[in-house]
Design an enzyme around this catalytic site. Structure first.
Site, short mmCIF file in Angstrom:
data_model
loop_
_atom_site.label_atom_id
_atom_site.label_comp_id
_atom_site.label_asym_id
_atom_site.label_seq_id
_atom_site.Cartn_x
_atom_site.Cartn_y
_atom_site.Cartn_z
N ASP A 128 21.21 28.80 14.65
CA ASP A 128 20.22 29.29 13.54
C ASP A 128 18.79 28.59 14.07
O ASP A 128 18.74 27.66 14.79
CB ASP A 128 21.01 28.91 12.29
CG ASP A 128 19.92 29.72 11.24
OD1 ASP A 128 19.37 30.59 11.65
OD2 ASP A 128 20.46 29.56 10.04
N ASP B 80 25.76 26.25 9.68
CA ASP B 80 26.07 25.37 8.56
C ASP B 80 26.35 26.14 7.32
O ASP B 80 26.53 25.59 6.14
CB ASP B 80 25.24 24.44 8.33
CG ASP B 80 23.93 24.77 8.06
OD1 ASP B 80 23.56 26.09 8.00
OD2 ASP B 80 23.10 23.94 7.76
N ASP C 235 27.47 31.98 8.24
CA ASP C 235 27.66 31.73 9.63
C ASP C 235 29.25 31.70 9.89
O ASP C 235 29.63 31.50 11.21
CB ASP C 235 27.04 30.25 10.05
CG ASP C 235 25.60 30.47 10.03
OD1 ASP C 235 25.03 31.25 10.66
OD2 ASP C 235 24.90 29.22 9.56
#
Length: 912
Positions: free
Chosen positions: A387, A655, A659
């Site tokens: 990310d 996190d 995800d």
């Protein structure tokens, strides 16, 4: 038929790529769905769950002896002593006798034991003793190393524990406080929960125990790990249908193992650990995951390759010696010795100790390994998907601007955003924290105090927005919604400009998109704010009320890039790891950040683009694209899967709850200590520092660990194969055995002991520059290439003993065997240093001191046995001193030829 549930569980688990823990849960629920409810499952448990679901809130709390504001610390401690920790019994480690048996029970030890039994029956006490020592050393070393490894892994896992948010009254210990509207929660480890605890839930939380809901707002829960159902189910505080058969279908009960997808809730713990729904079944159903990981599959392939060599060579040795010598019993013992010589009996110990050492070293680099096998995938990873927020950027978001819809500064937009963030109780994120920490906090607190929260519509990843409804002195209700621009524009019909409310026509839409695009190009993340006034006629609102909104403006956030990101990206690229950014954020912001950190962007795909592609097209596009923006959780997962299907070893760093699917789909899931529970549960590695630099160090340590395992396998396989080839040649021409079975066993034992220090060896920098993978074909080629090299010099030793020292008859066989024993052992110890590096050993690349010292010690023991007072015991004899100059020449020739072969082999096939 009674095991059909296991078959269904296996098929479902394989299809969905579930983890071991999920597979266990899935198997148990398949057991239930196969008709176990009311049969195999205790009837009293099902009855109790149904009964608790029907109780009123007051009666429920009274029965559980708790209160709406939770237990005190003292009460929780007392209940923990009675109920025990909130852990499932089947997760306990093996007892030491069971573990010791497991360490012994491998094909290599079984072969050794068989040979020991035959030696005992033939009254060969010395051979029996030597073989027994080999088995004991192999088993005990593996047992000790695995015990140490398990202890180290447990200590590391304890550093990263999932937590639950509970209400505690009369706290006597200072604890982390989190604000949930008017309720305050305390973070405690999930294993510390007790019946009667009041738990607060929001999106991303795992269900930590069996719970009965007290309140719920738009609560959707994923029970896929329990029921196999892919879609989330909505749960309510009130029971709508009491007539369902399975407790899983009760609307107001939540079960350990599920997780919250969206919404918020409060609930009371009704059962923990072994008393929970899942825990009760754990004692009745044993469901092990028989699907090997990539690492296990690689070890298995290597083992079977060596076993195939053994099955081909051992019978050949038996036939040659049986026909040429006439003593079939001695030939059989010799053939079994050859079989043992080809088995890397120290492989389990070497693998375990190497992985354990790697895990401990990674922990020093602030990387916690949840599963030891993941270290190999860490070293093999060639694509890292990550990310943007908190990885490329500082994860410290600052509210940079608050403007109206056309870019002019507007304080009223900030006030509305503050009210939304202050009153929301759902998914907690850094944007809300940035709003609440704004410099104008004191004035805005006064604004918040004038408003009373009526209801909220929690965030989810489909809508990408959330709303609260507030009332100012009860006069009217105001719905305040904030979220991603496009999703907000989809529900806005008006826009506020200079105090006027105007229709949102095409011209104004174009102006709005131009303003927000300009903000995005400055690297700002834009969140739109809209409102809707409603009559104060009701207290409950839903997603349908997010319609006909008026766009009032934006709050724009800045998340500056980390200073360490650019050098970390360069280091990863230098080590063969490509970085791809998978984000739900705007593509313009993402491209700006990539430019600032020096990540070359070779292609861009949006989530909508990926939906329009089939898997083959997406797989081709994913190879070239660097940035994937505006992705949903399922789109992230699909991208990871197509990259894996292309033959890549894919890591995913994330996190958030969005995800979790991609973390499970990746070869190696990587999360951080501050992640939501479901992300940490899905990950294989936990970073205590959210930094690509830490990750790059972890990749290198993973490669060092794997490289040392490959060293042992290559050394052992090629050396053992060379010895067997030498035996075949000698057996065909000599009138006696070139070496007694006991000699082979002692030589093999000494060589194995010399390998114990391999996990502590250095690794050349060149081997760390690219990902390392299991390649059984390459190992077979390596064996065939380097094994016969040692045979050439074994044959030279035969000629030396036969023609120079005249050991050519059975009467002089002991002299012959002693000469080959020393040469064979010294060449084997030399090969450790020759094959551990592509460079010139001892000069350009020197082994670590533990390995160097161990090989010198074993070489000295190998010379001492024939030359010392124990020679007679081992059926050896001292050699004339004139033998040693010849030996030095043979070993020098072996080193020179092997070094030349290494250079030729590396140029043609590479050197892993």
């Amino acid at each position: 038929m009674q095991f059909d549930f296991l078959k269904n569980a296996v098929l479902t688990a394989l299809h969905r790529g579930l983890s071991i823990r999920q597979f266990r849960r899935l198997a148990m629920l398949e057991f239930l769905r196969g008709g176990a409810v009311g049969k195999e499952m205790p009837r009293t448990l099902a009855d109790r769950l149904h009964a608790l679901s029907r109780l009123t809130t007051d009666h429920l709390l009274q029965q559980l002896d708790t209160r709406a504001d939770g237990l005190s610390e003292d009460e929780a401690a007392q209940r923990r002593e009675q109920a025990g920790l909130n852990e499932i019994q089947h997760e306990r480690p093996l007892s030491w006798p069971a573990h010791l048996w497991l360490c012994y029970r491998n094909p290599f030890n079984v072969l050794l034991t068989l040979l020991a039994v035959i030696s005992y029956l033939t009254e060969d006490a010395k051979a029996t003793l030597v073989i027994a020592v080999m088995v004991v050393i192999s088993t005990l070393l593996r047992f000790v190393q695995e015990q140490r490894s398990n202890s180290a892994a447990d200590r590391l896992r304890d550093m990263v524990s999932n937590t639950a948010t509970v209400l505690r009254r009369d706290d006597t210990v200072p604890l982390t406080r989190l604000r949930y509207g008017t309720a305050e929660g305390t973070e405690v480890a999930i294993r510390q929960l007790v019946p009667g605890d009041i738990v607060l839930l929001s999106a991303g939380d795992m269900i930590p125990a069996d719970l009965r809901l007290l309140s719920a707002k738009d609560l959707f829960v994923s029970q896929a790990a329990l029921t196999g159902e892919a879609l989330p189910v909505e749960k309510f505080a009130t029971l709508r249908d009491a007539g369902v058969a399975s407790p899983l279908e009760l609307d107001n009960l939540l079960f350990m193992g599920a997780n919250v997808v969206s919404g918020s809730a409060s609930a009371v713990v009704i059962a923990t650990g072994g008393q929970s729904y899942f825990g009760a079944l754990a004692e009745r159903v044993t469901a092990h995951d028989h699907t090997p990981t990539q690492f296990q599959a690689g070890v298995n392939q290597v083992s079977w390759l060596l076993i195939r060599f053994m099955l081909a060579m051992a019978p050949l040795v038996l036939l040659i010696n049986g026909f040429t010598k006439g003593d079939w019993l001695e030939a059989a013992l010799f053939a079994l010795s050859i079989a043992v010589g080809l088995t890397p009996e120290m492989l389990p110990m070497i693998v375990t100790s190497t992985l354990a050492k790697g895990a401990v070293l990674l922990s020093r680099k602030r990387v916690i390994v949840k599963r030891l096998d993941a270290i190999q995938n860490f070293g093999a990873m060639d694509i890292l998907c990550t990310d943007k927020t908190g990885t490329l950027t500082q994860d410290h978001i600052v509210l940079e601007r608050h403007t109206d819809a056309f870019g002019a500064p507007a304080d009223d937009v900030l006030a509305l955003a503050y009210l939304n963030s202050y009153h929301q109780t759902g998914l907690k994120n850094l944007l809300d924290v940035a709003v609440l920490e704004h410099v104008e906090l004191k004035r805005l607190l006064d604004v918040a105090g004038d408003h009373h929260k009526v209801d909220e519509i929690p965030f989810d990843f489909a809508r990408r927005r959330m709303s609260v409804v507030v009332s100012e002195h009860g006069a009217h209700h105001l719905l305040i919604c904030k979220g991603a621009l496009e999703e907000m524009l989809a529900v806005c019909t008006q826009v506020r400009q200079d105090g006027r409310t105007l229709p949102l026509d095409d011209e104004r839409l174009a102006q709005i998109r131009a303003v927000t695009a300009g903000l995005n190009q400055e690297g700002l993340r834009v969140v739109a704010v809209a409102t809707r006034e409603l009559p104060p006629l009701r207290q409950t609102y839903g997603v349908a009320d997010e319609a006909g909104l008026t766009l009032v403006g934006y709050i724009a956030f800045l998340d500056p890039p980390k200073e360490t990101t650019a050098p970390a990206l360069r280091a990863l690229a230098a080590h063969g790891v490509a970085v791809k950014v998978l984000t739900g954020d705007n593509e313009l912001v993402t491209l700006k950040v990539c430019k600032e950190v020096g990540l070359p962007v070779t292609g861009l795909l949006l989530g909508s683009d990926t939906d329009a592609m089939d898997d083959a097209t997406l797989a081709a596009a994913a190879e070239t694209a660097t940035v994937f923006a505006k992705l949903s959780p399922l789109q992230k997962e699909r991208l990871v899967r197509v990259l894996r299907a292309n033959g890549h070893v894919v890591g995913f760093l994330g996190d958030g709850i969005n995800d979790a699917p991609a973390l499970r789909a990746a070869d190696i899931g990587i999360s951080v200590d501050s992640a939501v529970d479901i992300a940490k549960e899905a990950a294989d590695l936990i970073l205590l520092e959210k930094s690509l630099m830490v990750l790059e160090e972890g990749v290198l340590e993973g490669r060092r660990t794997f490289a040392n395992m490959l060293k042992y396998i290559k050394m052992t396989a090629s050396s053992n194969f060379g010895n067997v080839f030498s035996v075949l040649v000698a057996s065909a021409f000599l009138p006696f055995l070139p070496m007694l079975p006991m000699h082979l066993l002692v030589q093999n034992l000494l060589y194995d002991v010399s390998q114990i220090a391999i996990p502590f060896d250095r690794v050349d920098e060149e081997q760390l520059r690219r990902p390392l993978r299991w390649d059984p074909d390459e190992l077979g080629r390596f064996m065939v290439c380097f094994g016969p090299l040692s045979s050439l010099f074994d044959i030279a030793t035969y000629a030396l003993m036969y023609f120079v020292f005249h050991a050519s008859t059975p009467a002089h066989q002991t002299l012959f065997q002693s000469g080959w024993f020393i040469e064979g052992l010294l060449s084997q110890t030399l090969v450790v240093h020759l094959i551990r590096t592509r460079k010139l050993p001892f000069v350009q690349s020197r082994a670590a001191w533990p390995l160097l010292g161990m090989t010198l010690l074993i070489a000295a023991v190998g010379v001492f046995l024939p030359m010392g007072p124990l020679a007679h015991y081992f059926k050896l004899q001292p050699l004339p001193w004139t033998y040693f100059p010849w030996l030095a020449a043979i070993l020098l020739g072996y080193v020179s030829l092997t070094q030349y072969a290494k250079s030729h082999y590396a140029r043609r096939y590479g050197w892993q």
